[in-house]
Design a protein around this motif. Structure first.
Motif, mmCIF file in Angstrom:
data_model
loop_
_atom_site.group_PDB
_atom_site.id
_atom_site.type_symbol
_atom_site.label_atom_id
_atom_site.label_comp_id
_atom_site.label_asym_id
_atom_site.label_seq_id
_atom_site.Cartn_x
_atom_site.Cartn_y
_atom_site.Cartn_z
ATOM 1 N N CYS A 98 0.887 -1.442 0.018
ATOM 2 C CA CYS A 98 -0.067 -0.105 0.330
ATOM 3 C C CYS A 98 0.892 1.556 -0.013
ATOM 4 N N TRP A 117 -6.647 12.822 5.697
ATOM 5 C CA TRP A 117 -7.903 11.808 5.820
ATOM 6 C C TRP A 117 -8.014 11.012 4.768
ATOM 7 N N ILE A 120 -5.731 7.634 3.533
ATOM 8 C CA ILE A 120 -5.634 6.396 4.469
ATOM 9 C C ILE A 120 -7.377 6.118 4.178
ATOM 10 N N GLY A 121 -9.138 6.953 4.206
ATOM 11 C CA GLY A 121 -9.800 6.653 3.992
ATOM 12 C C GLY A 121 -10.168 5.912 3.147
ATOM 13 N N ILE A 123 -8.231 3.597 1.353
ATOM 14 C CA ILE A 123 -7.349 3.003 1.686
ATOM 15 C C ILE A 123 -8.752 1.225 2.649
ATOM 16 N N LEU A 124 -8.700 2.058 3.462
ATOM 17 C CA LEU A 124 -9.250 1.584 4.889
ATOM 18 C C LEU A 124 -10.821 0.950 4.002
ATOM 19 N N GLY A 127 -10.344 -1.339 1.134
ATOM 20 C CA GLY A 127 -9.465 -2.674 1.865
ATOM 21 C C GLY A 127 -11.024 -3.672 2.396
ATOM 22 N N GLY A 128 -11.953 -2.596 2.771
ATOM 23 C CA GLY A 128 -13.345 -2.682 3.873
ATOM 24 C C GLY A 128 -14.124 -4.008 3.060
#
Length: 160
Positions: A98, A117, A120-121, A123-124, A127-128
């Motif tokens: 990543c 932010w 990162i958001g 990616i999360l 990924g989720g």
């Protein structure tokens, strides 16, 4: 699955992880070498923005954290056979992947290497979504290959 997966399987997965680490490094260095030696102005700007300033620090982090640490860790036969350490190395390599993708894509949009932010958001969130889809598909299928004629041989506990 813990009854079926033994040290031999973990060792094989560790060797595969080691091979992917080497393959990633080979492709990345080959791309750098080809573009840099071609000395084409429209291509050089790709690496020029990524190797200078704070992005240069990220490049060194990718080199050390994504290649050197897993490379030297996966040289160990004991680590490749460990059911507790090998998944941690794999998760580490995914996280560093990543970081590598961030280093490949983000310098085109900003000169600062600090993530926002939104970075990162995204990616999360992605990924989720992927993890949810993977778990949904995994529940619908058997974990063992039913009907495989060599399944008994594959899960045998003999070591090599």
């Amino acid at each position: 699955m813990k009854h079926y997966i033994n040290k031999r399987h973990m060792h094989d997965l560790g060797k595969l992880l080691f091979a992917f680490n080497m393959l990633w490094a080979y492709f990345s260095f080959s791309q750098l070498l080809i573009i840099w030696s071609g000395n084409l102005p429209e291509e050089i700007t790709f690496y020029k923005s990524r190797l200078n300033g704070s992005w240069g620090v990220v490049a060194v982090m990718v080199l050390v954290l994504h290649f050197f640490i897993p490379f030297f860790a996966l040289l160990s036969r004991d680590l490749k056979r460990s059911k507790s350490l090998l998944p941690k190395i794999a998760m580490w390599m995914i996280a560093m992947r990543c970081l590598d993708l961030y280093w490949l894509t983000r310098p085109e949009f900003t000169s600062s290497a600090l993530p926002t932010w939104c970075d990162i958001g995204v990616i999360l969130a992605l990924g989720g979504i992927w993890l949810w889809f993977f778990a949904f598909q995994l529940k619908q299928r058997p974990l063992m290959p039913l009907g495989e004629p060599k399944l008994a041989e594959a899960i045998a506990t003999h070591e090599h």
